[in-house]
Design a protein around this motif. Structure first.
Motif, PDB file in Angstrom:
ATOM      1  N   GLY A   1     -11.231  -1.316  -1.783  1.00  0.00           N
ATOM      2  CA  GLY A   1     -11.700  -1.187  -0.381  1.00  0.00           C
ATOM      3  C   GLY A   1     -11.817   0.259  -0.159  1.00  0.00           C
ATOM      4  N   ARG A   2     -12.563   0.492   1.025  1.00  0.00           N
ATOM      5  CA  ARG A   2     -12.848   1.872   1.411  1.00  0.00           C
ATOM      6  C   ARG A   2     -11.577   2.715   1.942  1.00  0.00           C
ATOM      7  N   SER A   3     -10.907   1.779   2.804  1.00  0.00           N
ATOM      8  CA  SER A   3      -9.610   2.160   3.369  1.00  0.00           C
ATOM      9  C   SER A   3      -8.611   2.771   2.494  1.00  0.00           C
ATOM     10  N   GLU A   4      -8.256   2.003   1.445  1.00  0.00           N
ATOM     11  CA  GLU A   4      -7.431   2.275   0.327  1.00  0.00           C
ATOM     12  C   GLU A   4      -7.820   3.425  -0.299  1.00  0.00           C
ATOM     13  N   LEU A   5      -9.238   3.541  -0.591  1.00  0.00           N
ATOM     14  CA  LEU A   5      -9.883   4.458  -1.450  1.00  0.00           C
ATOM     15  C   LEU A   5      -9.383   5.975  -0.674  1.00  0.00           C
ATOM     16  N   GLY A   6      -9.675   6.170   0.793  1.00  0.00           N
ATOM     17  CA  GLY A   6      -9.679   7.241   1.485  1.00  0.00           C
ATOM     18  C   GLY A   6      -8.293   7.592   1.344  1.00  0.00           C
ATOM     19  N   LEU A   7      -7.200   6.574   1.617  1.00  0.00           N
ATOM     20  CA  LEU A   7      -5.765   6.978   1.703  1.00  0.00           C
ATOM     21  C   LEU A   7      -5.377   7.533   0.298  1.00  0.00           C
ATOM     22  N   GLY A   8      -5.847   6.467  -0.768  1.00  0.00           N
ATOM     23  CA  GLY A   8      -5.309   6.877  -2.186  1.00  0.00           C
ATOM     24  C   GLY A   8      -5.762   8.459  -2.389  1.00  0.00           C
ATOM     25  N   ASN A   9      -6.975   8.725  -2.223  1.00  0.00           N
ATOM     26  CA  ASN A   9      -7.525  10.012  -2.733  1.00  0.00           C
ATOM     27  C   ASN A   9      -6.929  11.300  -1.620  1.00  0.00           C
ATOM     28  N   THR A  10      -6.366  10.634  -0.350  1.00  0.00           N
ATOM     29  CA  THR A  10      -5.692  11.688   0.376  1.00  0.00           C
ATOM     30  C   THR A  10      -4.421  12.058  -0.471  1.00  0.00           C
ATOM     31  N   ALA A  11      -3.709  10.818  -0.803  1.00  0.00           N
ATOM     32  CA  ALA A  11      -2.376  11.021  -1.511  1.00  0.00           C
ATOM     33  C   ALA A  11      -2.770  11.877  -2.931  1.00  0.00           C
ATOM     34  N   GLN A  12      -3.799  11.792  -3.617  1.00  0.00           N
ATOM     35  CA  GLN A  12      -3.801  12.368  -4.912  1.00  0.00           C
ATOM     36  C   GLN A  12      -4.255  13.830  -4.254  1.00  0.00           C
ATOM     37  N   VAL A  13      -5.064  14.266  -3.547  1.00  0.00           N
ATOM     38  CA  VAL A  13      -5.434  15.649  -3.124  1.00  0.00           C
ATOM     39  C   VAL A  13      -4.154  16.456  -2.610  1.00  0.00           C
ATOM     40  N   VAL A  14      -3.493  15.639  -1.617  1.00  0.00           N
ATOM     41  CA  VAL A  14      -2.370  16.374  -0.892  1.00  0.00           C
ATOM     42  C   VAL A  14      -1.173  16.386  -1.830  1.00  0.00           C
ATOM     43  N   GLY A  15      -0.888  15.386  -2.645  1.00  0.00           N
ATOM     44  CA  GLY A  15       0.105  15.691  -3.687  1.00  0.00           C
ATOM     45  C   GLY A  15       0.111  16.476  -4.599  1.00  0.00           C
TER      46      GLY A  15
ATOM     47  N   GLY B   1      -6.534   6.426 -14.181  1.00  0.00           N
ATOM     48  CA  GLY B   1      -6.878   5.080 -14.377  1.00  0.00           C
ATOM     49  C   GLY B   1      -6.063   4.053 -13.710  1.00  0.00           C
ATOM     50  N   ALA B   2      -4.788   4.437 -13.324  1.00  0.00           N
ATOM     51  CA  ALA B   2      -4.014   3.624 -12.487  1.00  0.00           C
ATOM     52  C   ALA B   2      -4.393   3.450 -11.238  1.00  0.00           C
ATOM     53  N   ALA B   3      -5.034   4.596 -10.598  1.00  0.00           N
ATOM     54  CA  ALA B   3      -5.458   4.599  -9.303  1.00  0.00           C
ATOM     55  C   ALA B   3      -6.490   4.039  -9.202  1.00  0.00           C
ATOM     56  N   VAL B   4      -7.678   3.988 -10.290  1.00  0.00           N
ATOM     57  CA  VAL B   4      -8.829   3.151  -9.861  1.00  0.00           C
ATOM     58  C   VAL B   4      -8.640   1.801 -10.005  1.00  0.00           C
TER      59      VAL B   4
ATOM     60  N   MET C   1       0.741  -1.129  -0.190  1.00  0.00           N
ATOM     61  CA  MET C   1      -0.025   0.072   0.128  1.00  0.00           C
ATOM     62  C   MET C   1       0.733   1.587   0.054  1.00  0.00           C
ATOM     63  N   ASN C   2       1.803   1.247   0.798  1.00  0.00           N
ATOM     64  CA  ASN C   2       2.934   2.353   0.863  1.00  0.00           C
ATOM     65  C   ASN C   2       3.425   2.707  -0.779  1.00  0.00           C
ATOM     66  N   ASP C   3       3.880   1.796  -1.294  1.00  0.00           N
ATOM     67  CA  ASP C   3       4.407   2.090  -2.666  1.00  0.00           C
ATOM     68  C   ASP C   3       3.153   2.638  -3.491  1.00  0.00           C
ATOM     69  N   LYS C   4       2.150   2.140  -3.217  1.00  0.00           N
ATOM     70  CA  LYS C   4       0.839   2.798  -4.154  1.00  0.00           C
ATOM     71  C   LYS C   4       0.753   4.237  -3.985  1.00  0.00           C
ATOM     72  N   LEU C   5       0.807   4.631  -2.543  1.00  0.00           N
ATOM     73  CA  LEU C   5       0.619   6.068  -2.181  1.00  0.00           C
ATOM     74  C   LEU C   5       1.759   6.940  -2.563  1.00  0.00           C
ATOM     75  N   VAL C   6       3.076   6.376  -2.524  1.00  0.00           N
ATOM     76  CA  VAL C   6       4.433   7.101  -2.866  1.00  0.00           C
ATOM     77  C   VAL C   6       4.253   7.437  -4.543  1.00  0.00           C
ATOM     78  N   PHE C   7       3.843   6.356  -5.390  1.00  0.00           N
ATOM     79  CA  PHE C   7       3.598   6.424  -6.700  1.00  0.00           C
ATOM     80  C   PHE C   7       2.535   7.719  -7.054  1.00  0.00           C
ATOM     81  N   LEU C   8       1.370   7.425  -6.359  1.00  0.00           N
ATOM     82  CA  LEU C   8       0.594   8.335  -6.757  1.00  0.00           C
ATOM     83  C   LEU C   8       0.568   9.700  -6.217  1.00  0.00           C
TER      84      LEU C   8
ATOM     85  N   PHE D   1       1.779  15.166  -7.495  1.00  0.00           N
ATOM     86  CA  PHE D   1       2.506  16.448  -7.227  1.00  0.00           C
ATOM     87  C   PHE D   1       2.991  17.270  -8.378  1.00  0.00           C
ATOM     88  N   VAL D   2       3.571  16.428  -9.471  1.00  0.00           N
ATOM     89  CA  VAL D   2       3.841  17.318 -10.459  1.00  0.00           C
ATOM     90  C   VAL D   2       3.013  17.658 -11.371  1.00  0.00           C
TER      91      VAL D   2
END
Length: 417
Positions: free
Chosen positions: A124-138, A116-119, A1-8, A13-14
């Motif tokens: 799961g709901r927990s990954e969606l929440g963390l993933g979208n946080t990485a998206q918005v924060v990045g 598309g990669a993120a979808v 999961m951490n690799d996904k968050l760093v990648f996204l 960010f860029v």
């Protein structure tokens, strides 16, 4: 999961850098040069490629791989920055506008691929929440880096070295994506196999549109993403320029609005991801939208103070910070709602469905922010902000009704897993 968050997070960010350049750096630069609010507002037209991205989203879905599209677009952004570094904004304003337009076009294509990669990656709901946080924060961190940090140092570093730095950042990310193992995930290979089932839709595009609109919750989500930021976007765009006219210098504004307030926005976005692991989306949205309306009342009251004073600066910074904090929280909830809706679609059209929703989200913000400057020039700050307040209250009512009888009713009852 951490690799996904760093990648996204890194890719978003860029992707946020062009937005920061255009939303924070360019308006302050143009206002300092004596341009009208109407002309500054019309620079939002440079975001137009984001509105068109739904047209080429099916191409990104069906041709090539996510890795190929990401490397190509990020490398293109690096080359565009190199071109911009050779220009002088005073002597080549149209050339600068052209490079920003090209950056928006490339970033919009990158957005399709990374969404598309993120979808495919987030389950799961927990990954969606963390993933979208990485998206918005990045994304917002990239915006702060370009619009706040670079604005604070551009007088010292200069235009050319600033864009050379951005070019090196983009080239580094392109190399990272080229070797990123997260893109080898079986889920993404499954998406590639799913593309084979939609080749016949290439000559029948209405089949794709029927699939998109038939996804449960899509009609309500369309109305929501078009309207949820209207009042807030007007205030976010115009209140800093009110402060520039009456209370702050460009350097002060770059620090307080471009760095500190955006820092609060990132905190709000991060908190949104944490709250989603404990509360339902509907329950959070009901409360946060009411809080945003109250904060708009407070900010509107500050427009009556024209005399500079330390107290006014404190109140303005407080207003900006609260506004961006709640805006960041709302953005995370919104993108999680969008992705939750998209995951109900057929796998073969998920990237296109999400791009469709995110295009409408950009369109809603772009149309109003482009008109906000002309509105203020026409009726003045107080009357314009009264309209912004009414729009914000209307969105809160729209969300509240949805949690009672509409699309968010089930999500209000549903607890996170």
């Amino acid at each position: 999961m951490n690799d996904k968050l760093v990648f996204l997070g890194l890719l978003y960010f860029v992707q946020g850098i062009p937005y920061g350049l255009q939303s924070s750096l360019l308006p302050v630069y143009l206002r300092g040069a004596g341009h009208s609010l109407t002309r500054i507002g019309l620079t939002k037209i440079l975001y137009f490629p984001w509105v068109l991205k739904v047209l080429w989203a099916p191409l990104v879905d069906r041709v090539g791989t996510k890795r190929l599209w990401l490397v190509a677009t990020v490398s293109g952004l690096a080359l565009t920055c190199l071109s911009s570094a050779a220009l002088s904004p005073e002597a080549h304003i149209w050339g600068v506008a052209g490079t920003l337009l090209a950056m928006n076009a490339l970033a919009s294509v990158q957005d399709i691929a990374v969404d598309g990669a993120a979808v495919g990656l987030l389950k799961g709901r927990s990954e969606l929440g963390l993933g979208n946080t990485a998206q918005v924060v990045g994304y917002k961190a990239g915006s702060v880096f370009a619009g706040g940090g670079l604005l604070a140092v551009i007088d010292v570093a200069g235009w050319g070295p600033m864009f050379m730095l951005l070019a090196f950042v983009y080239f580094g990310v392109a190399l990272f994506v080229w070797g990123a193992p997260v893109l080898d995930d079986e889920l993404l290979r499954g998406q590639a196999e799913g593309r084979r089932g939609v080749q016949s839709d290439a000559v029948h595009p209405w089949r794709v549109w029927r699939k998109l609109l038939s996804v449960p919750g899509t009609p309500w989500t369309i109305i929501y993403v078009l309207t949820y930021k209207l009042g807030e976007q007007g205030a976010v765009t115009m209140f800093p320029l009110f402060l520039l006219d009456n209370h702050m210098t460009a350097r002060e504004l770059g620090f307080w609005n471009g760095v500190i307030a955006m820092g609060f926005s990132i905190c709000g976005s991060s908190l949104g991801g944490l709250l989603l692991s404990h509360f339902s989306i509907g329950s959070l949205m009901r409360r946060v939208f009411v809080m945003r309306t109250v904060s708009m009342v407070f900010q509107s009251s500050l427009l009556t103070v024209l005399e500079p004073s330390p107290l006014m600066k404190v109140m303005a910074v407080l207003s900006l910070s609260v506004q961006h904090f709640l805006g960041g929280l709302i953005t995370t909830l919104t993108f999680t709602t969008m992705m939750h809706c998209t995951q109900r679609a057929e796998e073969s059209v998920q990237a296109t469905h999400y791009s469709f929703l995110s295009t409408l989200e950009v369109l809603g913000k772009l149309m109003f922010s482009a008109l906000a400057g002309g509105l203020v020039d026409w009726v003045g700050f107080p009357t314009a902000f009264l309209l912004f307040l009414v729009l914000s209250a209307g969105t809160a009512l729209h969300v509240w009704r949805a949690t009672d009888t509409g699309a968010l009713r089930e999500q209000l009852k549903e607890q996170p897993k």
